[in-house]
Write a protein that holds these residues in place. Structure first.
Motif, PDB file in Angstrom:
ATOM      1  N   VAL A   1       6.491  -2.469  -5.616  1.00  0.00           N
ATOM      2  CA  VAL A   1       6.386  -1.180  -4.925  1.00  0.00           C
ATOM      3  C   VAL A   1       6.420  -0.039  -5.942  1.00  0.00           C
ATOM      4  CG1 VAL A   1       7.490   0.361  -3.252  1.00  0.00           C
ATOM      5  CG2 VAL A   1       7.443  -2.120  -2.832  1.00  0.00           C
TER       6      VAL A   1
ATOM      7  N   TYR B   1       0.915   5.547  -0.017  1.00  0.00           N
ATOM      8  CA  TYR B   1       0.125   6.749   0.269  1.00  0.00           C
ATOM      9  C   TYR B   1       1.028   7.965   0.196  1.00  0.00           C
ATOM     10  CZ  TYR B   1      -2.807  10.091   2.877  1.00  0.00           C
ATOM     11  OH  TYR B   1      -3.537  11.185   3.259  1.00  0.00           O
TER      12      TYR B   1
ATOM     13  N   THR C   1      10.127  -7.803  -5.740  1.00  0.00           N
ATOM     14  CA  THR C   1       9.405  -6.994  -4.763  1.00  0.00           C
ATOM     15  C   THR C   1       9.513  -5.504  -5.075  1.00  0.00           C
ATOM     16  OG1 THR C   1       9.729  -8.654  -3.079  1.00  0.00           O
ATOM     17  CG2 THR C   1       9.318  -6.411  -2.320  1.00  0.00           C
ATOM     18  N   GLU C   2      10.705  -5.063  -5.412  1.00  0.00           N
ATOM     19  CA  GLU C   2      10.898  -3.630  -5.705  1.00  0.00           C
ATOM     20  C   GLU C   2       9.989  -3.187  -6.837  1.00  0.00           C
ATOM     21  OE1 GLU C   2      12.204  -1.192  -4.244  1.00  0.00           O
ATOM     22  OE2 GLU C   2      13.112  -2.415  -2.669  1.00  0.00           O
TER      23      GLU C   2
ATOM     24  N   ASP D   1       4.809   7.410  -0.391  1.00  0.00           N
ATOM     25  CA  ASP D   1       5.574   6.545   0.510  1.00  0.00           C
ATOM     26  C   ASP D   1       4.903   5.186   0.676  1.00  0.00           C
ATOM     27  OD1 ASP D   1       7.604   8.339   1.125  1.00  0.00           O
ATOM     28  OD2 ASP D   1       6.333   9.343   2.630  1.00  0.00           O
ATOM     29  N   LEU D   2       5.732   4.202   0.992  1.00  0.00           N
ATOM     30  CA  LEU D   2       5.218   2.872   1.277  1.00  0.00           C
ATOM     31  C   LEU D   2       4.524   2.907   2.635  1.00  0.00           C
ATOM     32  CD1 LEU D   2       5.163  -0.144   0.455  1.00  0.00           C
ATOM     33  CD2 LEU D   2       7.359  -0.395   1.626  1.00  0.00           C
ATOM     34  N   GLU D   3       3.213   2.655   2.650  1.00  0.00           N
ATOM     35  CA  GLU D   3       2.487   2.661   3.926  1.00  0.00           C
ATOM     36  C   GLU D   3       2.561   1.303   4.603  1.00  0.00           C
ATOM     37  OE1 GLU D   3      -1.468   4.491   4.087  1.00  0.00           O
ATOM     38  OE2 GLU D   3      -2.116   2.887   5.413  1.00  0.00           O
ATOM     39  N   HIS D   4       2.317   0.264   3.852  1.00  0.00           N
ATOM     40  CA  HIS D   4       2.559  -1.060   4.422  1.00  0.00           C
ATOM     41  C   HIS D   4       2.957  -2.076   3.370  1.00  0.00           C
ATOM     42  CE1 HIS D   4      -1.974  -2.328   4.177  1.00  0.00           C
ATOM     43  NE2 HIS D   4      -1.329  -2.929   3.225  1.00  0.00           N
ATOM     44  N   PHE D   5       3.645  -3.083   3.850  1.00  0.00           N
ATOM     45  CA  PHE D   5       4.065  -4.193   3.006  1.00  0.00           C
ATOM     46  C   PHE D   5       3.797  -5.462   3.787  1.00  0.00           C
ATOM     47  CE2 PHE D   5       6.706  -7.339   1.135  1.00  0.00           C
ATOM     48  CZ  PHE D   5       6.855  -6.994  -0.202  1.00  0.00           C
ATOM     49  N   VAL D   6       2.924  -6.290   3.232  1.00  0.00           N
ATOM     50  CA  VAL D   6       2.568  -7.537   3.912  1.00  0.00           C
ATOM     51  C   VAL D   6       3.052  -8.697   3.078  1.00  0.00           C
ATOM     52  CG1 VAL D   6       0.642  -8.970   4.710  1.00  0.00           C
ATOM     53  CG2 VAL D   6       0.506  -6.480   4.916  1.00  0.00           C
TER      54      VAL D   6
ATOM     55  N   ARG E   1       0.844  -1.194   0.000  1.00  0.00           N
ATOM     56  CA  ARG E   1       0.000   0.000   0.000  1.00  0.00           C
ATOM     57  C   ARG E   1       0.875   1.238   0.000  1.00  0.00           C
ATOM     58  NH1 ARG E   1      -5.250   0.380   3.612  1.00  0.00           N
ATOM     59  NH2 ARG E   1      -5.861  -0.946   1.877  1.00  0.00           N
TER      60      ARG E   1
END
Lengths: 450, 470
Positions: free
Chosen positions: A127, A40, A123-124, A43-48, A38
């Motif tokens: 994002v 926002y 992964t990058e 910026d990266l807000e979360h990474f699960v 996610r």
């Protein structure tokens, strides 16, 4: 399920081999993982990043059924699950129709559910493309802000075995991106969203997702509440998809046999206008919910539900089929290892008409284009057929789209709406839902507003 | 440390896992451990279709670095499994950096709000199944028009343990017991449905305190009554909502919009409205996780903070929003016990618990009497809200016309639609007969959590009714 998963199949087989005389056992073993990003405001807000696994076991003896599951593949836990399912059997009521599916000889239509490129996607990169999506949504319209931009993918492996000789295993993965937008005008704020799905990230149409998210939020700015009236409505493909999905429970053979379907006793009758044809076809890979086997391990297949307006059939699992003295149509559903099989349509498709949405609208002097609905779970009763949902959209005046409107409801009954369809669009959209989207024009619907 | 007996994971292991979570320089790490056992039983068409048992056990590990949260979960509760998950979460939260920390945990904090008499896992499955058979018989006995009954029983016993790098160590044991019944009646005009449910955060004693046969009869009566229902009106009318049935209105009209995560992104119609009059001065809205036995009651939230009673709106004025750890930290204030998650596989966020409106001054009978023409809603279904615009819908599943101050004919199902701030201002009569409503599941961002709601009988002077009659 073209790629087999021998490791999970061995676990399922081992469980089923423990069946005692007179016992039917079904084992479903699953393992999966997900990535959720996610972003926002850049910026990266979360990474699960997560994995889970589990096993579900169904035991049937003397017509009585017991089930159990555990969210682990630990050997001790599996033994406990089998013991619990067996213990639960004694509390079921004897049911002459209870039982597992048996192989019916229908061939599985092979499909591709695994994308190696997605499985190896860095992964990058996930994002970066989420940040890119947020930037595009912001660039689409100066009035737009974002609440979140999201990338989600998941993979799933499962294996299935029964004492009746059904064995299957497979692997699938999928991914999607979505963006939630807000648009402001003075004190007023409206919400929008856009999304894109694909076998792998290379299939994403980020521009389309961003543009739709901006459109949805901005088009409602300044919207007013319409006056109450009966009128013609055009359902946007996204809304039609939700409307058609609701009908699934009416075709469900178990509901029919238990007196819970508006279509019970109506086989062979004209339940819709003569130019309306509806199929359930999970073998069509274009459908988001396409599958090769159903929740009991039988081949998924194409079923014609309504042809030229006439009700053709109900969909069945092996249990509902036995109740109705017919055979399974490959429509058992299942919600992972923790769920028991139910019945339902798998991938519903309305046969398209010949006109674009713009052409359909051009034929309407006075009407409403319904672009979003809310409260489908609270205002639609699929057993009585009562239909009432919150809605927003645009007026249609003299064949053209007019001003935005919101905070009103549309009301009718499911039975009447199928008879009040006046045109079907050619604008098929394979949305990530159980039914395909296209524009649908329906007469004589009540708009309730001021 | 006798207080630490029977923890799902030993404190020294938790300390090492939390430290590993911060090994890439993160400023916060958290372990949420869950072990849940559940039983469910379903009756349909007169038969117990199956009894099912479930076990869910695992840990979710959250690591926060700056504005970024990393999260991983595992069903492996060994130290090795937990450390691997902590590393995954730490890597997710971080793009480099580094640091080593040690984490010291305090004594275990517990804050029980419910007293369990009959633990559901100590009650035989036979007793649970028998309950469903009683429900079936009672519903079918109401009227010959009843053609189908389906009933479900469910219970769960969930142990949770939360530790974080700020030294929090907290544990709770959460029990839930639920019964639901759906009835179909058939008549000349087609089929109609009735539904009732009963759910509490206590054990099987809930069925000593409540009459399940009465619950079943009430669902059956609802379906039978609706057989003669006429289409609901369309357009805007005064709406009276029966006590204990309309808390979902507040849940949707303003509850979600008062959640700090939605506020902080400017996605709520109530942003920047703290201290302002947003509702009729009759309205005082509370969210209270300590409300004994109610469906949204929790001893601690899923971030290890004790549940508490929060006043959200006092006499129509917003007094506070609801908070979880992250949003409270960003604002430099205390969290409010509203950090909740569906399971160890989910990140916590701001959620309601039991949300309700306190009693007003009016006699409920007079509220109906003073309404010349309108709709009386005796039972609401679910709802949905767009927090940014404030537009929301909620379903009515048992409703009647009000004609000349009297409740008259039953109405078919439909949705009502309104705009949150407008509806809150339009509440012109509020009864003195407060009651809590039925157990609910609130969905947000893909996660479902159990919530309760309640209100006294009230009137909204104008709401749009989504019927089809002129």
């Amino acid at each position: 399920m073209t790629i087999e998963v021998p490791e999970l199949q061995a676990i399922a087989d081992r469980i089923v081999r423990q069946a005692k005389p007179g016992e039917q056992i079904e084992a479903y073993v699953g393992r999966g993982g997900e990535t959720s990003v996610r972003v926002y405001e850049g910026d990266l807000e979360h990474f699960v990043s997560a994995q889970s696994d589990g096993v579900g076991i169904r035991v049937i003896k003397d017509g009585r059924t017991g089930t159990a599951y555990a969210g682990t593949l630990d050997a001790t836990a599996i033994a406990e699950v089998l013991a619990e399912a067996r213990d639960n059997v004694q509390f079921g009521t004897q049911d002459e129709f209870a039982g597992l599916a048996t192989p019916d000889g229908v061939a599985v239509v092979p499909q591709k559910f695994w994308d190696e490129e997605l499985a190896n996607y860095a992964t990058e990169g996930k994002v970066d493309l989420t940040k890119d999506l947020e930037r595009r949504a912001l660039a689409a319209d100066s009035r737009v802000r974002t609440e979140s931009a999201n990338y989600d993918d998941s993979w799933d492996e499962s294996a299935f075995a029964t004492t009746t000789g059904i064995r299957a295993s497979g692997r699938s993965n999928s991914c999607y991106v979505s963006v939630v937008t807000l648009a402001d005008d003075g004190d007023e704020t409206q919400t929008g969203f856009g999304f894109s799905v694909g076998d792998s990230p290379k299939d994403f149409d980020l521009d389309k997702a961003a543009r739709e998210a901006a459109d949805r939020a901005t088009r409602l700015l300044g919207a007013t509440k319409p006056a109450t009236k009966r009128t013609t409505i055009v359902l946007d493909p996204y809304v039609t998809s939700q409307f058609i999905s609701i009908l699934s429970s009416a075709f469900n053979g178990e509901n029919v046999s238990k007196g819970r379907s508006i279509f019970a006793e109506r086989l062979g009758e004209q339940v819709a206008v003569p130019f309306f044809t509806l199929v359930d076809d999970p073998t069509n890979k274009l459908a988001y919910t396409a599958t090769d086997i159903d929740g009991e391990g039988l081949a998924a297949r194409r079923n014609v539900l309504i042809k030229d307006g006439v009700l053709q059939m109900f969909v069945q699992s092996s249990y509902s089929a036995r109740r109705m003295k017919t055979t399974s149509t490959g429509n058992a559903t299942r919600g992972g290892f923790a769920g028991s099989p139910g019945v339902g349509c798998l991938a519903m498709q309305v046969a398209p008409g010949t006109k674009s949405q713009a052409e359909l609208i051009a034929d309407i002097d006075d009407g409403v284009l319904i672009q979003e609905v809310s409260g489908l779970h609270s205002g639609v009763n699929p057993i009585s057929g009562d239909f009432s949902t919150g809605a927003s959209g645009m007026t249609i005046v003299n064949g053209a789209v007019g001003a935005p409107i919101r905070e009103f409801t549309i009301g009718s009954t499911l039975q009447r709406m199928l008879q009040d369809i006046v045109a079907i669009g050619n604008d098929i959209d394979w949305l990530p839902m159980r039914a395909v989207g296209l524009s649908l024009v329906i007469n004589d619907v009540t708009i309730s507003g001021s | 440390m006798s207080n630490n007996e029977n923890l799902l994971v030993a404190p020294d292991v938790l300390s090492r896992v939390l430290a590993r979570g911060r090994s890439t320089g993160a400023d916060f790490s958290e372990v949420f451990v869950e072990d849940k056992r559940s039983t469910s039983a379903g009756l349909d068409d007169g038969k117990i279709e199956q009894v099912s048992s479930g076990r869910d056990r695992g840990a979710g590990i959250r690591v926060v670095k700056g504005d970024t949260t990393g999260f991983a979960h595992t069903s492996d509760l060994s130290e090795k499994g937990l450390l691997a998950a902590a590393e995954a979460a730490a890597a997710a939260a971080s793009r480099g950096g580094g640091g080593v920390n040690s984490v010291a945990l305090g004594a275990v904090m517990r804050h029980p709000v419910n007293n369990i008499e009959k633990w559901p896992d100590e009650v035989t499955k036979r007793e649970k199944v028998a309950l469903l058979q009683r429900v079936d018989a009672a519903a079918r006995g109401v009227h010959k028009a009843i053609v189908q009954v389906s009933a479900g029983y469910g219970d769960s016993r969930k142990r949770i343990l939360i530790a974080n790098s700020e030294g929090v160590l907290a544990a709770d044991e959460q029990v839930r017991t639920l019964l639901r019944v759906s009835v179909v009646a058939s008549g000349d005009g087609g089929m109609q449905t009735g539904f009732q449910s009963l759910g509490h955060t206590i054990g099987f004693e809930v069925f000593d305190q409540n009459d399940v046969e009465e619950l079943a009869r009430s669902a059956a009566q609802q379906a039978v009554t609706k057989l003669s229902a006429r289409p609901a009106p369309s357009g805007s009318l005064p709406v009276v909502i029966k006590h204990g049935s309309g808390g979902v209105l507040f849940h949707e009209a303003c509850g979600h919009g008062l959640e700090a995560d939605i506020i902080s992104k400017g996605a709520s119609v109530y942003k920047d409205k703290k201290g302002e009059l947003v509702a009729s001065s009759l309205v005082t809205l509370i969210d209270d996780g300590t409300m004994t036995a109610e469906w949204g009651a929790i001893g601690i939230d899923d971030e290890g903070h004790p549940s508490q009673r929060n006043v959200l709106i006092q006499d129509g004025v917003i007094t506070d929003y609801m908070w979880d750890y992250l949003r409270a930290r960003n604002e430099g204030r205390r969290q409010s016990g509203n950090g909740r998650r569906q399971s160890y596989q989910h990140l916590p966020m701001v959620r309601m618990t039991n949300t309700f409106v306190l009693n007003g001054p009016h006699d409920p009978a007079a509220i109906v009497r003073d309404t010349k023409n309108g709709v009386y809603v005796a039972k609401l279904g679910g709802g949905q809200v767009d927090t940014a615009s404030g537009d929301f819908v909620f379903g009515m599943t048992e409703a009647y016309l009000i004609e000349n101050g009297e409740i008259t004919e039953p109405l078919r199902d439909g949705n009502l639609i309104g705009n949150g701030p407008q509806v809150l201002r339009d509440i012109d009569l509020l009864g003195n007969d407060f009651a809590m409503g039925n157990p609910g599941t609130c969905g947000k961002d893909g996660q479902g959590v159990p919530v309760g709601d309640g209100q006294p009988t009230l009137r909204v002077k104008s709401l749009t009714i989504g019927g089809t009659a002129a």
